[in-house]
Design an enzyme around this catalytic site. Structure first.
Site, PDB file in Angstrom:
ATOM      1  N   MET A  52     -31.476  28.225  26.219  1.00 18.15           N
ATOM      2  CA  MET A  52     -30.252  27.761  26.689  1.00 18.15           C
ATOM      3  C   MET A  52     -29.514  26.951  25.778  1.00 18.15           C
ATOM      4  O   MET A  52     -30.153  26.099  25.202  1.00 18.15           O
ATOM      5  CB  MET A  52     -30.324  27.003  27.976  1.00 18.15           C
ATOM      6  CG  MET A  52     -29.179  26.480  28.720  1.00 18.15           C
ATOM      7  SD  MET A  52     -29.365  25.654  30.299  1.00 18.15           S
ATOM      8  CE  MET A  52     -30.052  24.112  29.432  1.00 18.15           C
ATOM      9  N   ASN A  53     -28.098  27.006  25.605  1.00 17.27           N
ATOM     10  CA  ASN A  53     -27.350  25.921  25.070  1.00 17.27           C
ATOM     11  C   ASN A  53     -26.181  25.735  25.967  1.00 17.27           C
ATOM     12  O   ASN A  53     -26.225  25.355  27.075  1.00 17.27           O
ATOM     13  CB  ASN A  53     -27.253  26.361  23.495  1.00 17.27           C
ATOM     14  CG  ASN A  53     -26.364  27.521  23.186  1.00 17.27           C
ATOM     15  OD1 ASN A  53     -27.191  28.571  23.141  1.00 17.27           O
ATOM     16  ND2 ASN A  53     -25.242  27.409  22.741  1.00 17.27           N
ATOM     17  N   ASP A  54     -25.145  26.001  25.249  1.00 25.89           N
ATOM     18  CA  ASP A  54     -23.850  25.297  25.975  1.00 25.89           C
ATOM     19  C   ASP A  54     -23.345  25.537  27.396  1.00 25.89           C
ATOM     20  O   ASP A  54     -23.666  26.897  27.936  1.00 25.89           O
ATOM     21  CB  ASP A  54     -22.628  25.834  25.225  1.00 25.89           C
ATOM     22  CG  ASP A  54     -22.459  25.588  23.874  1.00 25.89           C
ATOM     23  OD1 ASP A  54     -23.421  24.930  23.149  1.00 25.89           O
ATOM     24  OD2 ASP A  54     -21.430  25.924  23.191  1.00 25.89           O
ATOM     25  N   GLN A  70     -24.824  29.289  27.812  1.00 29.72           N
ATOM     26  CA  GLN A  70     -25.284  30.257  26.840  1.00 29.72           C
ATOM     27  C   GLN A  70     -26.779  30.501  27.061  1.00 29.72           C
ATOM     28  O   GLN A  70     -27.517  29.456  27.079  1.00 29.72           O
ATOM     29  CB  GLN A  70     -25.085  29.533  25.560  1.00 29.72           C
ATOM     30  CG  GLN A  70     -23.664  29.668  25.082  1.00 29.72           C
ATOM     31  CD  GLN A  70     -23.159  31.042  24.825  1.00 29.72           C
ATOM     32  OE1 GLN A  70     -23.168  31.472  23.789  1.00 29.72           O
ATOM     33  NE2 GLN A  70     -22.494  31.532  25.864  1.00 29.72           N
ATOM     34  N   SER A 111     -19.280  31.287  24.616  1.00 28.04           N
ATOM     35  CA  SER A 111     -18.795  30.088  25.475  1.00 28.04           C
ATOM     36  C   SER A 111     -17.566  30.598  26.046  1.00 28.04           C
ATOM     37  O   SER A 111     -16.825  31.309  25.475  1.00 28.04           O
ATOM     38  CB  SER A 111     -18.918  28.778  24.685  1.00 28.04           C
ATOM     39  OG  SER A 111     -20.202  28.369  24.355  1.00 28.04           O
ATOM     40  N   ARG A 185     -13.043  30.890  18.970  1.00 29.19           N
ATOM     41  CA  ARG A 185     -13.754  30.917  20.279  1.00 29.19           C
ATOM     42  C   ARG A 185     -13.783  29.748  21.063  1.00 29.19           C
ATOM     43  O   ARG A 185     -13.205  28.817  21.051  1.00 29.19           O
ATOM     44  CB  ARG A 185     -15.199  30.869  19.734  1.00 29.19           C
ATOM     45  CG  ARG A 185     -15.762  29.830  18.875  1.00 29.19           C
ATOM     46  CD  ARG A 185     -17.328  30.056  18.468  1.00 29.19           C
ATOM     47  NE  ARG A 185     -17.912  28.840  17.752  1.00 29.19           N
ATOM     48  CZ  ARG A 185     -18.011  28.984  16.466  1.00 29.19           C
ATOM     49  NH1 ARG A 185     -17.657  30.151  15.700  1.00 29.19           N
ATOM     50  NH2 ARG A 185     -18.678  27.899  15.908  1.00 29.19           N
ATOM     51  N   ASP A 186     -14.486  30.155  22.377  1.00 27.95           N
ATOM     52  CA  ASP A 186     -14.744  28.932  23.467  1.00 27.95           C
ATOM     53  C   ASP A 186     -13.537  28.556  24.040  1.00 27.95           C
ATOM     54  O   ASP A 186     -13.048  27.527  24.174  1.00 27.95           O
ATOM     55  CB  ASP A 186     -15.367  27.703  22.622  1.00 27.95           C
ATOM     56  CG  ASP A 186     -16.486  27.841  21.829  1.00 27.95           C
ATOM     57  OD1 ASP A 186     -17.002  28.981  22.028  1.00 27.95           O
ATOM     58  OD2 ASP A 186     -16.853  27.098  21.178  1.00 27.95           O
ATOM     59  N   GLU A 237     -15.493  23.011  18.159  1.00 26.20           N
ATOM     60  CA  GLU A 237     -15.992  24.113  19.203  1.00 26.20           C
ATOM     61  C   GLU A 237     -15.583  23.298  20.580  1.00 26.20           C
ATOM     62  O   GLU A 237     -15.544  22.242  20.700  1.00 26.20           O
ATOM     63  CB  GLU A 237     -17.387  24.099  19.102  1.00 26.20           C
ATOM     64  CG  GLU A 237     -18.069  24.903  17.721  1.00 26.20           C
ATOM     65  CD  GLU A 237     -19.374  25.088  17.914  1.00 26.20           C
ATOM     66  OE1 GLU A 237     -19.925  26.263  17.730  1.00 26.20           O
ATOM     67  OE2 GLU A 237     -20.268  24.251  17.851  1.00 26.20           O
TER      68      GLU A 237
END
Length: 538
Positions: A52-54, A70, A111, A185-186, A237
């Site tokens: 897992m991340n963001d 994520q 994201s 992105r994001d 980001e």
């Protein structure tokens, strides 16, 4: 919990020592980790398994906090991104839900954010049943590797059953970059009432681009910000544009959060912030904050190594009024190497953000949300006393593995240090405190536990400037099985750090090196576990 108090004779000089010792045998069953998962936190969110991340798509709807994130369900290292999903009534007790979004012919799911389309501008729902709409980045790895066309674009998915299932928009992608733009992105989207339109904040390499839309489908570029402002050297980001009220004056300002990797104050990834004004199309840096940046350099949400990509929940009711944030508790320098076997990464404590105006400028403060209080148990408090050569107070039965330690003391002079020291029977120790000479808080995990897994982990002292001029200093430290989160001076300085002790910490010492000072408060509060349950297989 009963404390045995031993006050030793005071001397004339030397270090002050206040000790709270814990007895592991007295820990509750909830405080004991599974033997094969000694570092899985007890009251922080983690995936049931895998990487897992963001945090993504954080939205509040009908009494439920939604967290998307994520997620790579097939490995404990980063890979083709999905959106994992969890729900909670209070941001503390979580239920795993089925994966919300998976890769398709357009690419992996990077994201993004989610909103409630209350006016059904998208046409995905009805006035009586407004849709939840997710706005996310597609990342096409083949395009990335070939370099023949930009790999990232923005897309939509919607839910009309309160987030239980999601349908991708047939017209995806809804926003493409220029032909030579790689990082694009994001998207973080919010409704702007004055213009009756949606505003998207998007990370574009080394700056933020703002887009506007009447219906979430058609977007036009409004403005850009940040190419020569703030910390640079890494990729920008996870932007987030949030209206804030200055606590002291009631003035309305806008907060722009922006994560950067690398380029953080203590190395690797971190999140900076800007304070300014937003007129519906353009973000303008506040003149006082611009001077603050010029004098003091980038301003960071959290000065520790392990709070990244934090964004706020959308659609928190006006009757609540809080600005609520969650971050990824890791760092890209070593996140893929952490010593956990079946899962990797966790989220920080959810935090309430407040904007304050102080002598040196604007300061963004953060504190754990009040909902965490439901997990708090017995508190042991030591009496206030003048700090002499050394004094020792030894309690019995405190659980430090899952705890909040609070200490308040007079500001040390420029020849002194004051700090908390957590330690265990293995001789490992973690120190967090303030250096009176530099007026910097510090976090020292160099001897706190395992670090062999990465040559970028726990190699140096981490520091953060004190943002308050008050004559008293307060430090609140939350320990979970693999982390420490410092909130100093009511959250004016925050430092989040991962720790991997080989055995639980069983004592906490308050130490003073140099001149004596006044100890005002020293207490330890036990925190219970809030295990995440599963509604469906992950």
């Amino acid at each position: 919990m009963t404390f045995i108090r031993n006050l030793l004779a005071a001397g004339l000089a030397g270090p002050l020592l206040i000790t709270a010792a814990a007895t592991p045998d007295n820990q509750s069953d909830a405080a004991r980790p599974a033997p094969h998962e000694p570092y899985r936190p007890a009251y922080h969110f983690t995936p049931a398994r895998a990487w897992m991340n963001d945090p993504n798509g954080m939205v509040y709807y009908q009494g439920v906090y939604h967290l998307f994130y994520q997620y790579h369900p097939h490995s404990t290292v980063w890979g083709p991104m999905h959106w994992g999903h969890a729900t909670s009534p209070d941001m503390i007790h979580w239920t795993h839900q089925p994966i919300a979004l998976a890769p398709d012919e357009h690419g992996a799911i990077f994201s993004g954010s989610a909103v409630i389309d209350w006016h059904n501008t998208s046409g995905f729902g009805t006035p009586d049943n407004p849709p939840l709409v997710a706005i996310f980045t597609y990342h096409n790895e083949a395009d990335w590797r070939s370099g023949q066309r930009p790999p990232q674009s923005q897309a939509l998915a919607y839910s009309t059953d309160q987030g239980a299932s999601w349908t991708k928009y047939a017209g995806n992608p809804v926003l493409r970059p220029a032909a030579d733009q790689g990082d694009f992105r994001d998207p973080k989207v919010r409704w702007y009432e004055a213009s009756k339109s949606w505003i998207m904040s998007l990370a574009v390499g080394d700056h933020v681009a703002f887009y506007g839309s009447p219906d979430l489908k058609q977007w036009r570029l409004l403005s850009e910000f940040g190419k020569d402002i703030g910390a640079h050297g890494g990729v920008w980001e996870c932007p987030d544009l949030v209206p804030m009220e200055v606590a002291e004056t009631g003035e309305k300002k806008w907060l722009l959060l922006l994560s950067i990797n690398p380029g953080g104050p203590n190395g690797g990834s971190a999140t900076q912030y800007f304070i300014g004004d937003f007129d519906g199309s353009r973000f303008t840096l506040d003149a006082k904050f611009a001077a603050q940046l010029q004098q003091h350099g980038p301003q960071w949400l959290d000065w520790g190594r392990d709070n990244y990509a934090g964004v706020t929940w959308s659609d928190v009711p006006a009757t609540d009024g809080r600005v609520l944030l969650l971050g990824w508790m890791s760092n890209w320098d070593y996140g893929a190497k952490l010593p956990t076997a079946t899962w990797r990464s966790s989220m920080t404590l959810p935090r309430e953000l407040k904007l304050h105006q102080q002598a040196q400028g604007y300061v963004l403060r953060g504190q754990p949300v009040r909902e965490l209080d439901a997990l708090k148990g017995r508190t042991t408090e030591f009496p206030a006393q003048a700090a002499t050569r050394h004094a020792e107070l030894t309690p019995a039965g405190a659980t430090l593995q899952l705890s909040e330690t609070y200490v308040e003391f007079a500001r040390p002079d420029d020849s002194s240090k004051a700090y908390l020291e957590f330690s265990n029977a293995q001789g490992e120790l973690y120190r967090v405190g303030i250096d009176g000479h530099t007026q910097q808080f510090f976090s020292d995990r160099r001897r706190a536990g395992q670090k062999e897994f990465s040559d970028q982990f726990a190699q140096q002292l981490h520091t953060a400037p004190r943002q308050s001029q008050a004559p008293r200093i307060s430090m609140r430290v939350y320990l979970d099985r693999h982390s420490a989160e410092l909130f100093a001076d009511d959250g004016a300085t925050q430092m989040t750090e991962l720790l991997f002790p080989k055995a639980p910490y069983t004592s906490v010492h308050f130490r003073v090196e140099g001149q004596p000072l006044q100890l005002i408060t020293f207490k330890v509060t036990e925190i219970g576990a809030s295990p995440t349950v599963s509604a469906a297989p992950q």
